[in-house]
Design a protein around this motif. Structure first.
Motif, PDB file in Angstrom:
ATOM      1  N   VAL A 187     -15.261  18.858 -22.185  1.00 30.70           N
ATOM      2  CA  VAL A 187     -14.163  19.816 -22.037  1.00 30.70           C
ATOM      3  C   VAL A 187     -14.545  21.195 -22.567  1.00 30.70           C
ATOM      4  O   VAL A 187     -15.338  21.319 -23.500  1.00 30.70           O
ATOM      5  CB  VAL A 187     -12.878  19.310 -22.738  1.00 30.70           C
ATOM      6  CG1 VAL A 187     -12.477  17.942 -22.217  1.00 30.70           C
ATOM      7  CG2 VAL A 187     -13.048  19.254 -24.243  1.00 30.70           C
ATOM      8  N   ARG A 188     -13.938  22.218 -21.943  1.00 34.56           N
ATOM      9  CA  ARG A 188     -14.141  23.597 -22.413  1.00 34.56           C
ATOM     10  C   ARG A 188     -12.977  24.467 -21.953  1.00 34.56           C
ATOM     11  O   ARG A 188     -12.261  24.131 -21.006  1.00 34.56           O
ATOM     12  CB  ARG A 188     -15.462  24.179 -21.936  1.00 34.56           C
ATOM     13  CG  ARG A 188     -15.558  24.431 -20.467  1.00 34.56           C
ATOM     14  CD  ARG A 188     -16.980  24.842 -20.107  1.00 34.56           C
ATOM     15  NE  ARG A 188     -17.142  25.107 -18.702  1.00 34.56           N
ATOM     16  CZ  ARG A 188     -17.535  26.261 -18.195  1.00 34.56           C
ATOM     17  NH1 ARG A 188     -17.810  27.276 -18.985  1.00 34.56           N
ATOM     18  NH2 ARG A 188     -17.673  26.420 -16.899  1.00 34.56           N
ATOM     19  N   VAL A 189     -12.805  25.580 -22.635  1.00 35.34           N
ATOM     20  CA  VAL A 189     -11.758  26.547 -22.304  1.00 35.34           C
ATOM     21  C   VAL A 189     -12.438  27.774 -21.713  1.00 35.34           C
ATOM     22  O   VAL A 189     -13.356  28.331 -22.320  1.00 35.34           O
ATOM     23  CB  VAL A 189     -10.938  26.922 -23.559  1.00 35.34           C
ATOM     24  CG1 VAL A 189      -9.991  28.060 -23.276  1.00 35.34           C
ATOM     25  CG2 VAL A 189     -10.179  25.702 -24.062  1.00 35.34           C
ATOM     26  N   VAL A 223      -7.316  26.662 -27.219  1.00 35.12           N
ATOM     27  CA  VAL A 223      -6.602  25.405 -27.409  1.00 35.12           C
ATOM     28  C   VAL A 223      -7.126  24.677 -28.643  1.00 35.12           C
ATOM     29  O   VAL A 223      -8.260  24.882 -29.069  1.00 35.12           O
ATOM     30  CB  VAL A 223      -6.709  24.461 -26.182  1.00 35.12           C
ATOM     31  CG1 VAL A 223      -6.288  25.153 -24.903  1.00 35.12           C
ATOM     32  CG2 VAL A 223      -8.078  23.835 -26.048  1.00 35.12           C
ATOM     33  N   ASP A 243      -8.072  21.073 -29.472  1.00 36.76           N
ATOM     34  CA  ASP A 243      -8.443  19.908 -28.668  1.00 36.76           C
ATOM     35  C   ASP A 243      -8.673  18.695 -29.577  1.00 36.76           C
ATOM     36  O   ASP A 243      -9.344  18.808 -30.604  1.00 36.76           O
ATOM     37  CB  ASP A 243      -9.718  20.227 -27.878  1.00 36.76           C
ATOM     38  CG  ASP A 243      -9.920  19.278 -26.748  1.00 36.76           C
ATOM     39  OD1 ASP A 243      -9.221  19.421 -25.734  1.00 36.76           O
ATOM     40  OD2 ASP A 243     -10.762  18.370 -26.882  1.00 36.76           O
ATOM     41  N   PHE A 252      -8.334  25.431 -18.818  1.00 33.90           N
ATOM     42  CA  PHE A 252      -9.067  24.328 -19.421  1.00 33.90           C
ATOM     43  C   PHE A 252      -9.832  23.618 -18.311  1.00 33.90           C
ATOM     44  O   PHE A 252      -9.248  23.271 -17.286  1.00 33.90           O
ATOM     45  CB  PHE A 252      -8.029  23.389 -20.059  1.00 33.90           C
ATOM     46  CG  PHE A 252      -8.581  22.319 -20.928  1.00 33.90           C
ATOM     47  CD1 PHE A 252      -8.860  22.561 -22.264  1.00 33.90           C
ATOM     48  CD2 PHE A 252      -8.783  21.041 -20.431  1.00 33.90           C
ATOM     49  CE1 PHE A 252      -9.337  21.556 -23.079  1.00 33.90           C
ATOM     50  CE2 PHE A 252      -9.257  20.031 -21.242  1.00 33.90           C
ATOM     51  CZ  PHE A 252      -9.544  20.295 -22.564  1.00 33.90           C
ATOM     52  N   TYR A 312     -12.787  20.492 -17.358  1.00 31.61           N
ATOM     53  CA  TYR A 312     -13.498  19.343 -17.885  1.00 31.61           C
ATOM     54  C   TYR A 312     -14.131  18.498 -16.795  1.00 31.61           C
ATOM     55  O   TYR A 312     -13.644  18.412 -15.689  1.00 31.61           O
ATOM     56  CB  TYR A 312     -12.608  18.497 -18.790  1.00 31.61           C
ATOM     57  CG  TYR A 312     -11.304  18.010 -18.210  1.00 31.61           C
ATOM     58  CD1 TYR A 312     -11.123  16.682 -17.849  1.00 31.61           C
ATOM     59  CD2 TYR A 312     -10.222  18.886 -18.056  1.00 31.61           C
ATOM     60  CE1 TYR A 312      -9.916  16.235 -17.348  1.00 31.61           C
ATOM     61  CE2 TYR A 312      -9.014  18.440 -17.559  1.00 31.61           C
ATOM     62  CZ  TYR A 312      -8.870  17.107 -17.205  1.00 31.61           C
ATOM     63  OH  TYR A 312      -7.672  16.662 -16.695  1.00 31.61           O
TER      64      TYR A 312
END
Length: 177
Positions: free
Chosen positions: A72-74, A79, A81, A128, A130
């Motif tokens: 996952v990444r923004v 966020v 997480d 977001f 992922y």
């Protein structure tokens, strides 16, 4: 990229090497051979992209028959997480780890299969993205209550701001219920 193992084995915070100049920036967001060396041999089958407003909390979601590993990444905003270990045989079952991910630090979080996942939006707006190791299977979707007191996640809830949940997330039960 720098790979930092977090308190629960398997969960890894990844910091990319950024190349920046007056034109902008470049960084590798994924490199299979490095990922395998530090996180294991996983194959991604699906990419997802979501957008959420400030105060939205998504999760804690998981699949049992088709557990998903998630990278996952923004890409816009910020966020908080969270990953919760739901592997019953694990010494860290029911424990959680978290990282603040944002479009400035560009960090990513690897959450292996066997974890519930959720995030809370701290910025006015967040995007977001992922990668998943299994396809989304709606019939296998499960949710743990975000504020389950047995897990005790210390969410950084924004003062004077309601937590915004989906109907599905409002109906969630505790991990041990």
């Amino acid at each position: 990229m720098q790979y930092e193992k977090l308190a629960i084995p398997g969960v890894t915070l990844i910091t990319p090497r950024l190349f920046e100049d007056d034109r902008g920036f470049l960084f590798e967001s994924f490199r299979q051979n490095d990922f395998e060396e530090h996180c294991g041999n996983h194959h991604f089958v699906q990419d997802n992209h979501s957008a959420s407003l400030k105060g939205v909390l998504r999760g804690l979601h998981y699949q049992l028959k088709h557990p998903q590993g998630k990278l996952v990444r923004v890409t816009r905003g910020m966020v908080f997480d969270v990953a919760v270990d739901i592997r019953k045989e694990s010494a860290t079952y029911g424990q959680w780890v978290a990282a603040t991910l944002d479009s400035q630090n560009r960090q990513m979080l690897w959450i292996p299969p066997g974890f519930a996942h959720g995030f809370y939006v701290l910025s006015e707006y967040a995007e977001f993205q992922y990668k998943c190791t299994e396809y989304y299977a709606p019939e296998d979707q499960h949710v743990i209550k975000w504020d389950d007191s047995d897990i005790g996640i210390e969410w950084p809830i924004i003062q004077d701001h309601n937590v915004i949940l989906s109907d599905k997330d409002k109906m969630a039960r505790g991990l041990f219920n």
